[in-house]
Design an enzyme around this catalytic site. Sequence first.
Site, PDB file in Angstrom:
ATOM      1  N   LYS A 172     -13.248  -6.672  -5.335  1.00  0.00           N
ATOM      2  CA  LYS A 172     -13.826  -5.371  -5.714  1.00  0.00           C
ATOM      3  C   LYS A 172     -12.830  -4.511  -6.478  1.00  0.00           C
ATOM      4  CE  LYS A 172     -12.919  -3.496  -1.106  1.00  0.00           C
ATOM      5  NZ  LYS A 172     -12.689  -4.689  -0.293  1.00  0.00           N
ATOM      6  N   LYS A 192       0.820  -1.221   0.000  1.00  0.00           N
ATOM      7  CA  LYS A 192       0.000   0.000   0.000  1.00  0.00           C
ATOM      8  C   LYS A 192       0.846   1.259   0.000  1.00  0.00           C
ATOM      9  CE  LYS A 192      -4.395  -1.655   1.724  1.00  0.00           C
ATOM     10  NZ  LYS A 192      -5.440  -1.558   2.732  1.00  0.00           N
ATOM     11  N   LYS A 210      -8.996 -14.234  -7.864  1.00  0.00           N
ATOM     12  CA  LYS A 210     -10.151 -14.233  -6.965  1.00  0.00           C
ATOM     13  C   LYS A 210     -11.114 -13.105  -7.323  1.00  0.00           C
ATOM     14  CE  LYS A 210      -8.985 -11.210  -3.148  1.00  0.00           C
ATOM     15  NZ  LYS A 210      -9.227 -10.987  -1.749  1.00  0.00           N
TER      16      LYS A 210
HETATM   17  P1  ATP Z   1      -9.928  -6.311  -2.397  1.00  0.00           P
HETATM   18  O1  ATP Z   1     -10.822  -6.175  -3.556  1.00  0.00           O
HETATM   19  O2  ATP Z   1      -9.361  -4.981  -1.941  1.00  0.00           O
HETATM   20  O3  ATP Z   1      -8.920  -7.394  -2.571  1.00  0.00           O
HETATM   21  P2  ATP Z   1     -11.694  -7.996  -1.145  1.00  0.00           P
HETATM   22  O4  ATP Z   1     -12.819  -7.833  -2.081  1.00  0.00           O
HETATM   23  O5  ATP Z   1     -10.805  -9.173  -1.280  1.00  0.00           O
HETATM   24  O6  ATP Z   1     -10.821  -6.706  -1.179  1.00  0.00           O
HETATM   25  P3  ATP Z   1     -11.642  -7.917   1.735  1.00  0.00           P
HETATM   26  O7  ATP Z   1     -12.296  -6.758   2.431  1.00  0.00           O
HETATM   27  O8  ATP Z   1     -10.163  -7.948   1.670  1.00  0.00           O
HETATM   28  O9  ATP Z   1     -12.316  -7.988   0.290  1.00  0.00           O
HETATM   29  O10 ATP Z   1     -12.109  -9.281   2.362  1.00  0.00           O
HETATM   30  C1  ATP Z   1     -13.138  -9.439   3.298  1.00  0.00           C
HETATM   31  C2  ATP Z   1     -13.320 -10.919   3.564  1.00  0.00           C
HETATM   32  O11 ATP Z   1     -13.847 -11.589   2.407  1.00  0.00           O
HETATM   33  C3  ATP Z   1     -12.034 -11.652   3.925  1.00  0.00           C
HETATM   34  O12 ATP Z   1     -12.282 -12.567   4.971  1.00  0.00           O
HETATM   35  C4  ATP Z   1     -11.667 -12.386   2.654  1.00  0.00           C
HETATM   36  O13 ATP Z   1     -10.946 -13.570   2.898  1.00  0.00           O
HETATM   37  C5  ATP Z   1     -13.037 -12.705   2.049  1.00  0.00           C
HETATM   38  N1  ATP Z   1     -12.961 -12.770   0.595  1.00  0.00           N
HETATM   39  C6  ATP Z   1     -12.649 -11.744  -0.244  1.00  0.00           C
HETATM   40  N2  ATP Z   1     -12.681 -12.139  -1.524  1.00  0.00           N
HETATM   41  C7  ATP Z   1     -13.014 -13.457  -1.521  1.00  0.00           C
HETATM   42  C8  ATP Z   1     -13.219 -14.441  -2.547  1.00  0.00           C
HETATM   43  N3  ATP Z   1     -13.110 -14.131  -3.826  1.00  0.00           N
HETATM   44  N4  ATP Z   1     -13.564 -15.695  -2.196  1.00  0.00           N
HETATM   45  C9  ATP Z   1     -13.711 -15.999  -0.891  1.00  0.00           C
HETATM   46  N5  ATP Z   1     -13.533 -15.140   0.127  1.00  0.00           N
HETATM   47  C10 ATP Z   1     -13.184 -13.872  -0.166  1.00  0.00           C
END
Ligand code: ATP
Length: 335
Positions: free
Chosen positions: A200, A114, A197
């Site tokens: 967002k 970051k 994965k």
């Molecule tokens: P970013 O888009 O910034 O990577 P994110 O969408 O991955 O963020 P986070 O806020 O980092 O979301 O994650 C919140 C929770 O959701 C965490 O426990 C993470 O493990 C879970 N999570 C996020 N994306 C996935 C996914 N594609 N599949 C399963 N679990 C997920």
Amino acid sequence: MPDRKTVLTCAQPTGQLHLGNYFGAIRNWANMIDDYECFFGIVDQHAITMPYEPAELRKSTYRMVAAYVACGLDPAKCHLFAQSHIIGHTELAWILGCLCPLGQLERMTQYKEKSQRENAGFVGSGLLYYPVLMAADILLYNADRVPVGEDQKQHLELCRDLAIKFNNTYSETFRVPSVDIPKTGARIRSLQDPERKMSKSDANQNGCVYLLDPPAVIRKKFKSAVTDSGREIVAREDKPGISNLLNIYSAATGRSIEKLEAENAGVSYGDFKSKVAEAVVDLLSPIQERFEAIVNDKDQLNGILAEGAKAAQKVAFKTLSKVHRKVGFVERPRI
Ligand code: ATP
Ligand code: LTN
């Protein structure tokens, strides 16, 4: 129930929740509220470690409370709180920070990523200190379980190090939390690039299905989902697109992958994608209805946060006064 074990987990009120967040995290949390004393923190103090808009943060915090309730985190059974409402998180973070080697913070992956991403060239100290605040979030509640995703492993390890260091420096005070990363739990991938994965921050937003996407948008996103060569509907390593769709279908319906494979033998990819889309629309409709019913009801949302703060503050004050005693601060006067 005083002897129930404690679960604590937190999330930043940034961005919108998507299917990955729901299947990978929130739904699993909802399954814990009957058996554990659950604290779910919306960590607004963490959210200001990166550039942000104050009005957006306020809005996102309320929307997150509404989304959590809509997803089944029933406020009658668990405590939903805003981190900034609780006296203790930043206070404990300061104390833990005095035990934390600077080098360990500088080596944190998230900090490195970051701080380099920051295009304006400004890196606030809060970003470096982030993992210490996270350790305080956890230790303040003496949590038995801290369900987090794989990406938080390093932060959780630092939290363990700090708990052990505090206990050794002063005396046994904190429960050392175990690293509780669910091995199961659907890992949802992008509909556009199943090698990655669902996220967002995905550049191709068609690959990410948000919990609040209207049915027409959900159908469109599934319609454009990438599939694999061949025609079979089976979960296999060389078929990442279809495997991901089967995974989502299974998570949305509660039916096993094997059953879904058998049921869909001979179905075309196009029809299969429509079926998955409908299952997701059916799953999300009641969540969206509950969300809409509550999101503009500020009194109710404030009431939920007030209840959560009351329960969380009680625990936080208890831990904080114990910590103050141990580190040698004199007794706080009654004011
Ligand atoms: P970013 O888009 O910034 O990577 P994110 O969408 O991955 O963020 P986070 O806020 O980092 O979301 O994650 C919140 C929770 O959701 C965490 O426990 C993470 O493990 C879970 N999570 C996020 N994306 C996935 C996914 N594609 N599949 C399963 N679990 C997920
Ligand atoms: N860093 C975490 C959010 C977070 C957290 C916590 C998770 C802050 N404090 C305490 C569990 C326990 C994230 O970005 N997902």
